[in-house]
Design a protein around this motif. Structure first.
Motif, PDB file in Angstrom:
ATOM      1  N   THR A 216       0.838  -1.205   0.000  1.00  0.00           N
ATOM      2  CA  THR A 216       0.000   0.000   0.000  1.00  0.00           C
ATOM      3  C   THR A 216       0.872   1.254   0.000  1.00  0.00           C
ATOM      4  N   SER A 217       1.903   1.248   0.834  1.00  0.00           N
ATOM      5  CA  SER A 217       2.788   2.411   0.895  1.00  0.00           C
ATOM      6  C   SER A 217       3.486   2.605  -0.444  1.00  0.00           C
ATOM      7  N   ARG A 218       3.938   1.510  -1.045  1.00  0.00           N
ATOM      8  CA  ARG A 218       4.627   1.634  -2.333  1.00  0.00           C
ATOM      9  C   ARG A 218       3.679   2.216  -3.377  1.00  0.00           C
ATOM     10  N   CYS A 219       2.447   1.711  -3.381  1.00  0.00           N
ATOM     11  CA  CYS A 219       1.445   2.212  -4.338  1.00  0.00           C
ATOM     12  C   CYS A 219       1.209   3.702  -4.113  1.00  0.00           C
ATOM     13  N   ALA A 220       1.120   4.115  -2.846  1.00  0.00           N
ATOM     14  CA  ALA A 220       0.860   5.521  -2.539  1.00  0.00           C
ATOM     15  C   ALA A 220       2.044   6.396  -2.974  1.00  0.00           C
ATOM     16  N   ARG A 221       3.261   5.899  -2.731  1.00  0.00           N
ATOM     17  CA  ARG A 221       4.449   6.679  -3.126  1.00  0.00           C
ATOM     18  C   ARG A 221       4.521   6.851  -4.635  1.00  0.00           C
ATOM     19  N   ARG A 222       4.090   5.792  -5.367  1.00  0.00           N
ATOM     20  CA  ARG A 222       4.216   5.825  -6.827  1.00  0.00           C
ATOM     21  C   ARG A 222       3.026   6.484  -7.520  1.00  0.00           C
ATOM     22  N   LEU A 223       2.024   6.834  -6.740  1.00  0.00           N
ATOM     23  CA  LEU A 223       0.804   7.412  -7.298  1.00  0.00           C
ATOM     24  C   LEU A 223       1.162   8.607  -8.171  1.00  0.00           C
ATOM     25  N   ASP A 224       0.726   8.607  -9.426  1.00  0.00           N
ATOM     26  CA  ASP A 224       0.902   9.840 -10.178  1.00  0.00           C
ATOM     27  C   ASP A 224      -0.454  10.361 -10.586  1.00  0.00           C
ATOM     28  N   CYS A 225      -0.481  11.605 -11.056  1.00  0.00           N
ATOM     29  CA  CYS A 225      -1.787  12.248 -11.134  1.00  0.00           C
ATOM     30  C   CYS A 225      -2.672  11.640 -12.215  1.00  0.00           C
ATOM     31  N   THR A 226      -2.101  10.914 -13.179  1.00  0.00           N
ATOM     32  CA  THR A 226      -2.991  10.276 -14.169  1.00  0.00           C
ATOM     33  C   THR A 226      -3.844   9.183 -13.520  1.00  0.00           C
ATOM     34  N   ALA A 227      -3.338   8.571 -12.450  1.00  0.00           N
ATOM     35  CA  ALA A 227      -4.111   7.519 -11.777  1.00  0.00           C
ATOM     36  C   ALA A 227      -5.271   8.085 -10.971  1.00  0.00           C
ATOM     37  N   LEU A 228      -5.277   9.397 -10.766  1.00  0.00           N
ATOM     38  CA  LEU A 228      -6.314  10.005  -9.931  1.00  0.00           C
ATOM     39  C   LEU A 228      -7.611  10.278 -10.705  1.00  0.00           C
ATOM     40  N   ARG A 229      -7.547  10.149 -12.028  1.00  0.00           N
ATOM     41  CA  ARG A 229      -8.735  10.435 -12.856  1.00  0.00           C
ATOM     42  C   ARG A 229      -9.835   9.389 -12.683  1.00  0.00           C
ATOM     43  N   TYR A 230     -10.965   9.697 -13.268  1.00  0.00           N
ATOM     44  CA  TYR A 230     -11.991   8.674 -13.388  1.00  0.00           C
ATOM     45  C   TYR A 230     -11.396   7.492 -14.136  1.00  0.00           C
ATOM     46  N   GLY A 231     -11.713   6.289 -13.684  1.00  0.00           N
ATOM     47  CA  GLY A 231     -11.200   5.100 -14.352  1.00  0.00           C
ATOM     48  C   GLY A 231     -12.228   4.499 -15.280  1.00  0.00           C
TER      49      GLY A 231
ATOM     50  N   ILE B   2     -14.308  -5.382 -12.548  1.00  0.00           N
ATOM     51  CA  ILE B   2     -14.037  -5.258 -11.112  1.00  0.00           C
ATOM     52  C   ILE B   2     -15.223  -4.561 -10.448  1.00  0.00           C
ATOM     53  N   VAL B   3     -15.728  -5.150  -9.393  1.00  0.00           N
ATOM     54  CA  VAL B   3     -16.852  -4.569  -8.662  1.00  0.00           C
ATOM     55  C   VAL B   3     -16.470  -4.479  -7.188  1.00  0.00           C
TER      56      VAL B   3
ATOM     57  N   VAL C  85     -22.388  -0.056 -19.471  1.00  0.00           N
ATOM     58  CA  VAL C  85     -23.332   1.064 -19.415  1.00  0.00           C
ATOM     59  C   VAL C  85     -24.032   1.105 -18.062  1.00  0.00           C
ATOM     60  N   VAL C  86     -24.493  -0.060 -17.616  1.00  0.00           N
ATOM     61  CA  VAL C  86     -25.215  -0.102 -16.343  1.00  0.00           C
ATOM     62  C   VAL C  86     -24.271   0.234 -15.192  1.00  0.00           C
ATOM     63  N   ARG C  87     -23.073  -0.338 -15.226  1.00  0.00           N
ATOM     64  CA  ARG C  87     -22.105  -0.061 -14.170  1.00  0.00           C
ATOM     65  C   ARG C  87     -21.816   1.426 -14.049  1.00  0.00           C
ATOM     66  N   ARG C  88     -21.618   2.081 -15.175  1.00  0.00           N
ATOM     67  CA  ARG C  88     -21.307   3.505 -15.126  1.00  0.00           C
ATOM     68  C   ARG C  88     -22.445   4.293 -14.498  1.00  0.00           C
ATOM     69  N   SER C  89     -23.678   3.900 -14.817  1.00  0.00           N
ATOM     70  CA  SER C  89     -24.796   4.670 -14.268  1.00  0.00           C
ATOM     71  C   SER C  89     -25.012   4.368 -12.784  1.00  0.00           C
ATOM     72  N   ILE C  90     -24.462   3.264 -12.296  1.00  0.00           N
ATOM     73  CA  ILE C  90     -24.608   2.920 -10.883  1.00  0.00           C
ATOM     74  C   ILE C  90     -23.568   3.619 -10.024  1.00  0.00           C
ATOM     75  N   ASP C  91     -22.303   3.494 -10.378  1.00  0.00           N
ATOM     76  CA  ASP C  91     -21.281   4.159  -9.557  1.00  0.00           C
ATOM     77  C   ASP C  91     -19.965   4.422 -10.282  1.00  0.00           C
ATOM     78  N   MET C  92     -20.021   4.567 -11.589  1.00  0.00           N
ATOM     79  CA  MET C  92     -18.875   4.964 -12.420  1.00  0.00           C
ATOM     80  C   MET C  92     -17.790   3.887 -12.528  1.00  0.00           C
ATOM     81  N   CYS C  93     -17.086   3.601 -11.452  1.00  0.00           N
ATOM     82  CA  CYS C  93     -15.969   2.657 -11.517  1.00  0.00           C
ATOM     83  C   CYS C  93     -15.485   2.371 -10.100  1.00  0.00           C
TER      84      CYS C  93
ATOM     85  N   LEU D 291     -10.701   8.318  -6.262  1.00  0.00           N
ATOM     86  CA  LEU D 291     -10.900   7.990  -4.853  1.00  0.00           C
ATOM     87  C   LEU D 291     -12.224   7.281  -4.631  1.00  0.00           C
ATOM     88  N   ARG D 292     -13.245   7.686  -5.381  1.00  0.00           N
ATOM     89  CA  ARG D 292     -14.599   7.130  -5.279  1.00  0.00           C
ATOM     90  C   ARG D 292     -15.166   7.256  -3.869  1.00  0.00           C
ATOM     91  N   ILE D 293     -15.214   8.481  -3.367  1.00  0.00           N
ATOM     92  CA  ILE D 293     -15.930   8.713  -2.116  1.00  0.00           C
ATOM     93  C   ILE D 293     -16.806   9.953  -2.239  1.00  0.00           C
TER      94      ILE D 293
END
Lengths: 522, 522
Positions: free
Chosen positions: A158-173, A204-205, A364-372, B347-349
């Motif tokens: 988790t820490s490694r993932c957080a350290r490597r987080l770049d801003c492209t990963a922060l977008r809607y998926g 992924i749900v 389509v249904v997934r996006r209308s329920i909670d995006m990703c 983040l999805r919150i």
């Protein structure tokens, strides 16, 4: 009195409605704004009424003119005031004149008792905090052995993932989830579960519950009839009730769901919800015959099969049985899995394997329920699997759970020789079956008084013909806790039998209720 | 030939169906198991047929007897074989005799073209990857300035949360979310948004989309009529379509949703979906008069108001306007907010503030949809807010966005003096309004050819009366990108006007289509 001085008196009246405390933490402009707004909402100031000029009010309140100007600007911008050039500032004439409670002080918790909500939501059973939230115990259900989870490895990833987080990963998926995770899941399912799939079919749900909900929404119409397992998993019924579908309970025996009985009851059902690897609550594994019958029925009826494979990673007697999806030559199976049992429930990650031709509709249904799904959890799970930690964790846990299962079975055989056990070959629970007329809910209540959490079997039935028993989780039980807990079950069963004898003897004298309450209290 | 040797020939025939490669990675028992299963599924081996004994098959295959015994045990356990004492092992007689495709090799991607799914899902528009997923650009919509996000602070808090994770946090959580996060959100909403709520009314969800979906499911029946803003946010329509509700588009003007027109069109609607702080796409703020009219209507009609407050943290011209919920004395407003714009979308919150009497029903529905929100994200957000990072981030971003907004407005005023601008006082987008007949979709296609992403306004309308224009995001735009991008818009508008002139002149000669395609190709 001149007209002018009369007007000034009126304005002074307005001014007195505004209270300012120069020592308060709230800025003065905000106090003025709030005073005016509250007086307008409570109809003490009426639409069209003249307001003192900012200069007058400032003088009256003995404050600087700036906060008054700020407050007036805000009230004009929001439409509470209107300024007419050369004439002055007024309460906006367009405001409705309803007298309102003072919304700044009135609480919202006194609505009228009958308010219309959706018919289906109104019909759902009352919310109760599930027993496993507050009661840990040797037979706790639905939770894995969280104290054995490799927290250090997880924290490092988790820490490694957080350290490597770049801003492209922060977008809607992507509504399907992180491609890398979809790939490792597809590979895992192909080799370990015999699921035939490519990464493109994996969505992924947030867990198997969301998977059941999405599948229901994509595939089923209100009033569609749907086979469910009898007994079965209670939250499947909630999902179907929420969608307005009609559940058709189909009995489960030692070979799993009885397909012929299903056909007798409702040949034209639109779908079947099954857990063929390890049924909940009876724990049986569906036989090859039933699997093929079910697929044949689905093919001829044009029905869907929703396969919930929630805990099949843990099989103790032989090599794991492949998925039903892997036998399906007609792409009629929606396969559902989750990391809630093999990793941990609070992670909220599961997956659906979708037939190729339905992938786009699910998106389509997934996006209308909670995006990703959220990014970081997915990234850490993918790293955990790629790093080999997942396979190692499952292997290790399989040994631990097999021990716990064996200890439980041995204790039951020794202490409760008259009871039969179902589903002890896999998963994290077994079913303990009582004679038909035993009151499993009452016995569970008595056991809870003695500190043992027992989930009664009978509430898992949708129909009125119910078997009595208990669903005993062993995932969270330390081996040493098991035998003493089984002894408590034995004592409760004996007490219930004794009570039952007394009940027969005393019913005519009407003393049963007193005895029963004494039993439940004690 | 004796009967015995004939039987042996038959068995040898069976044995030849089993292929084993001793050098393969797959274990031999698994190869034997898979061979038999595939032959049974393809009906080369029929129900009731005798199988060679394990000794015979081992001799024939020249392998040890153990893998054969293991494979037979597995096939018996799964129900493909049955052993009859003293007689031998047979293909189970109960297996259905349908001839199946070889499921081990056949792909699932050739289902019949017409398969029945739910009517509502079938009616949803086709899935398209949203333009903001693959195209970054100066006018990108729906995304904040992620490159300004304090990644280091976030990573430090995430690592700390992971290090402190203990196994009780790994369990299933409360369907409402983490209590600590609910408390900080309630405090934030009371002070910053004028929402009247206690922490008990706050439910953590995966974003405003899930909030819209849950509110719809709890409150509305299929065929219920619901006011939506015209133009409005397209995913609100998806949610309502998915629930079988009937959307009633109500025009939005400079004061927000026109309540009187709503009453004219459908006084008895069951709900209104509005974004009063900063409407999407027009960016207007609902006036006090309209707010009070809307509340009055909801009270008299017994209707619900779903207030989507998705980006109101950013207000540039004055102090933020309080929520509609805060004016409501009748607990008819469901308030929805999200961290997607103020923190980051992946983040999805998000959260819902629920009237006290509906809290329990929301919990039941939420649990049946997806149980609860994941733990770790919630923990990190709560720490981020408690640590003061949230307030600091909003303050800082408000300055950055105000600059970008001003730069955009200045560039539009300079380059496009004929266009009007709406909604430039708040949020992360403005609306650029064209004359009614401009083909905004075609112009957007032309702009994309020149590397500028423009979202046309007209698709935001549900009805046929549409205004042309563009919704210009400025959240992700560096100030230096803005003026050049506006120049591209100007060129595209000029080209479109020129084309429009030519179209009028040349339509009779039929050359328009050629010209148009040349224009679109760029």
């Amino acid at each position: 009195m001149t007209t002018l001085s009369a007007a000034k008196d009126v304005l002074r009246g307005v001014a007195t409605l505004v209270a300012v405390d120069t020592r308060a933490a709230t800025p003065i402009y905000s106090q003025i704004y709030q005073s005016f707004r509250a007086r307008i909402l409570s109809a003490e100031l009426r639409a069209g009424q003249l307001i003192p000029s900012s200069r007058e009010l400032a003088r009256y309140l003995r404050v600087s003119r700036f906060p008054v100007l700020n407050a007036y600007a805000q009230l004009i911008a929001e439409g509470y005031f209107e300024a007419r050039v050369g004439t002055g500032t007024f309460v906006a004439r367009s405001l409705p004149v309803t007298v309102r409670a003072d919304t700044a002080t009135r609480a919202t918790d006194t609505p009228s008792p009958l308010r219309s909500i959706s018919v289906r939501t109104a019909a759902l059973p009352r919310y109760a905090v599930p027993y496993w939230v507050n009661h840990a115990g040797p037979f706790q259900l639905g939770q894995p052995a969280l104290d054995e989870f490799p927290l250090k490895i997880w924290a490092a990833l988790t820490s490694r993932c957080a350290r490597r987080l770049d801003c492209t990963a922060l977008r809607y998926g992507n509504p399907f989830g992180l491609d890398d995770l979809r790939e490792v899941i597809a590979a895992y399912l192909r080799t370990s579960r015999g699921v035939r799939c490519a990464a493109e079919q994996v969505m992924i749900v947030s867990g198997s519950q969301q998977a059941l909900d999405i599948a229901t929404r994509v595939l089923l119409n209100p009033r569609d009839r749907v086979w469910i397992e009898e007994p079965g998993y209670w939250l499947v019924r909630h999902v179907l009730d929420g969608a307005g579908c009609r559940a058709v309970p189909v009995p489960v025996d030692a070979e799993g769901l009885d397909v012929e009985q299903g056909i007798d009851r409702c040949r034209q059902a639109r779908a079947a919800f099954v857990a063929p690897s390890h049924q909940y609550p009876l724990g049986v594994t569906m036989s090859a015959t039933r699997r093929l019958q079910l697929l044949d029925w689905a093919h001829s009826a044009g029905a869907w099969i929703i396969e919930d494979d929630y805990d099949s990673e843990y099989r103790y007697d032989r090599m794991p049985i492949g998925s039903l999806q892997g036998l399906d030559a007609d792409a009629r199976v929606i396969y559902i899995g989750t990391f809630s049992k093999v990793l941990f429930p609070a992670l909220r990650i599961g997956y659906i394997v979708i037939p190729v031709d339905l992938v786009e509709r699910f998106a389509v249904v997934r996006r209308s329920i909670d995006m990703c799904a959220p990014y970081e959890n997915q990234r850490v799970v993918a790293d955990f699997i790629r790093g080999g930690h997942f396979a190692r964790h499952i292997r290790r846990m399989r040994g631990i759970y097999a021990d716990r299962c064996r200890t439980l079975i041995d204790a039951i055989r020794e202490q409760l020789p008259g009871c039969s056990i179902a589903g002890a070959e896999a998963g994290l629970h077994v079913a303990l079956l009582l004679s038909h007329d035993a009151a499993d809910r009452e016995i569970a209540a008595a056991a809870l008084q003695r500190g043992v959490l027992l989930a009664p079997l009978s509430p898992s039935y949708a129909g009125t013909t119910r078997r009595s028993g208990f669903v005993l989780g062993f995932g969270t039980s330390a081996a040493a806790e098991i035998a003493p807990a089984v002894r408590v079950v034995k004592q409760c069963l004996s007490a219930a039998r004794a009570l039952e004898g007394t009940r027969r003897a005393t019913t005519r004298r009407g003393s049963f209720d007193r005895m029963k309450s004494r039993f439940l209290d004690g």
